[in-house]
Design an enzyme around this catalytic site. Structure first.
Site, PDB file in Angstrom:
ATOM      1  N   SER A 137      53.215 -16.520 133.312  1.00 54.36           N
ATOM      2  CA  SER A 137      52.629 -17.566 134.150  1.00 54.36           C
ATOM      3  C   SER A 137      51.252 -17.179 134.680  1.00 54.36           C
ATOM      4  CB  SER A 137      53.548 -17.875 135.339  1.00 54.36           C
ATOM      5  OG  SER A 137      54.773 -18.416 134.892  1.00 54.36           O
ATOM      6  N   GLU A 254      66.614 -15.717 127.523  1.00 48.16           N
ATOM      7  CA  GLU A 254      66.611 -15.575 128.981  1.00 48.16           C
ATOM      8  C   GLU A 254      67.933 -16.003 129.607  1.00 48.16           C
ATOM      9  OE1 GLU A 254      63.353 -16.263 132.548  1.00 48.16           O
ATOM     10  OE2 GLU A 254      63.189 -17.408 130.703  1.00 48.16           O
ATOM     11  N   SER A 378      60.339 -25.182 135.598  1.00 51.56           N
ATOM     12  CA  SER A 378      60.682 -26.180 136.607  1.00 51.56           C
ATOM     13  C   SER A 378      61.637 -27.228 136.043  1.00 51.56           C
ATOM     14  CB  SER A 378      59.410 -26.861 137.127  1.00 51.56           C
ATOM     15  OG  SER A 378      58.836 -27.664 136.101  1.00 51.56           O
TER      16      SER A 378
END
Length: 401
Positions: A137, A254, A378
């Protein structure tokens, strides 16, 4: 997936319990329950030592698809990986400091790395010696990774990296960082010209780590500034320009077995909230009882959904799982404070200039869980993924960059 105990699973469970009972003692036992989300700053030295203890026992990388003992780890079937995760979570063993290297970097190198890269980087992770952080990020590229602007320029046998990463968990403790950076020419398409580089963090004057203080008062997230940081040209995973494929592949690792272990932790938190509701009288309210029952039922649904999709092959499963647990955990955090009434706003001790910001477990759960629907992709991004990749809906319109 038809999930159930397989041959040797009970023997594996017995071995896991025996090892944990023998080794989770002393300072390690005192660190039990510490180091989870929102508490990554707790007892780091003890947890680093515990990581090496796990490595000596061969309990790191048991989910790696390798030959027995190839990197110092033991092998395990999928059900045995779940068994280990469940036993670990039930004891609330210390929060892992090496999980990024084990759960993200390890499977990624096994899938995309060269033999030399695997031999160089997997054994230190399996021994619990090398800690990693994730350089994805950026301030202008959070869930939209194609928009990263960090640049890596070839300089002989190395790359020089310049740019900024943000929300980098445990960067202040990490020995290495895997960094997604632009190596392609200016004007290349967003998904092209990206490379996945393995970068040593010990580069004074070239890498600066700045903590980001959160609502909880802690700072396990960081900004990381690269100013000419060097990465060996042999440490580009997937080849120059192959970073997007590798980065997306990593995100698929993940979630999985770790989701089931996470749910055991959630169940323990829910039990704590239920006990507090009974102890303080909030459980007399039928609305509170309904909320507790709903949370319990939803947690069971999440478990069965995780088991159903554990074998992989469902492109929407990781996004569905993230949507389910993120919102669920936020609602639990709100209820944890609400069942305490006015006491929920009071700190666990008297205020003092030396200790001005103390939170109890319920307050930290409430505040930290506010981020659950943002980090790790998100909710909005997860819904886009489901819409486009699973339902086949038209892609969201994106403006020019």
């Amino acid at each position: 997936m038809d999930f159930g105990p397989g041959p040797g699973d009970e023997a594996f469970r017995a071995a896991a319990r025996e090892w944990l009972a023998e080794h989770l003692t002393g300072a390690y036992a005192a660190a039990a329950g510490h180091g989870g989300p929102g508490g990554e700053h707790e007892r780091v030295d003890v947890r680093r030592a515990w990581e090496r203890e796990l490595g000596r026992g061969g309990w790191i990388g048991i989910g790696w698809d390798t030959a027995p003992g190839a990197y110092g780890n033991r092998t395990a079937t999928l059900t045995q990986q779940v068994v280990w995760a469940e036993e670990y979570a039930r004891l609330r063993a210390p929060g892992r400091v090496g999980h990024i290297g084990e759960k993200l970097l390890g499977p990624t190198l096994l899938a995309y790395g060269t033999p030399e890269q695997k031999d160089a980087f997997l054994p230190p992770v399996a021994r619990g010696e090398a800690l990693w952080c994730q350089g994805y990020s950026e301030p202008g590229a959070g869930s939209d990774l194609a928009g990263v602007r960090t640049v890596a320029e070839r300089d002989g046998g190395a790359y020089r990296i310049s740019g900024q990463k943000v929300w980098t968990s445990l960067a202040h403790e990490a020995d290495w960082c895997f960094v997604l950076a632009r190596t392609g020419p200016p004007g290349a398409r967003l998904h092209e010209g990206l490379s996945f580089l393995l970068v040593p963090m010990d580069q004074p004057g070239r890498i600066e780590v700045r903590p980001i203080r959160q609502l909880t008062g802690t700072a396990e997230f960081n900004e990381v500034f690269f100013d000419g940081a060097r990465a060996d040209a042999a440490h580009v995973v997937g080849g120059e320009g192959g970073g997007w494929r590798v980065a997306v592949g990593l995100l698929g690792f993940e979630r999985g077995v770790s989701t089931l272990a996470q749910q055991i932790g959630f169940a323990a938190e829910l039990a704590d909230v239920a006990r507090e509701a009974v102890r303080g009288g909030a459980a007399d309210d039928p609305v509170v009882r309904d909320e507790l029952a709903d949370l319990w039922a939803e947690l069971r649904v999440m478990r069965w959904n995780a088991l159903r999709t554990l074998g992989g092959g469902d492109p929407g499963a990781p996004s569905v799982a993230k949507l389910l647990w993120g919102g669920w955990h936020q609602r639990l955090g709100r209820l944890a404070v609400r069942v305490r009434g006015a006491r929920g706003a009071a700190g666990p001790g008297d205020w003092s200039p030396e200790d001005p910001y103390r939170l109890d477990a319920a307050q930290r759960l409430f505040l930290f869980s506010r981020a659950d629907t943002i980090y790790g992709g998100s909710d909005e991004i997860q819904r886009n993924i489901i819409a486009e990749r699973v339902l086949g809906l038209p892609r969201e319109a994106r403006g020019p960059r």
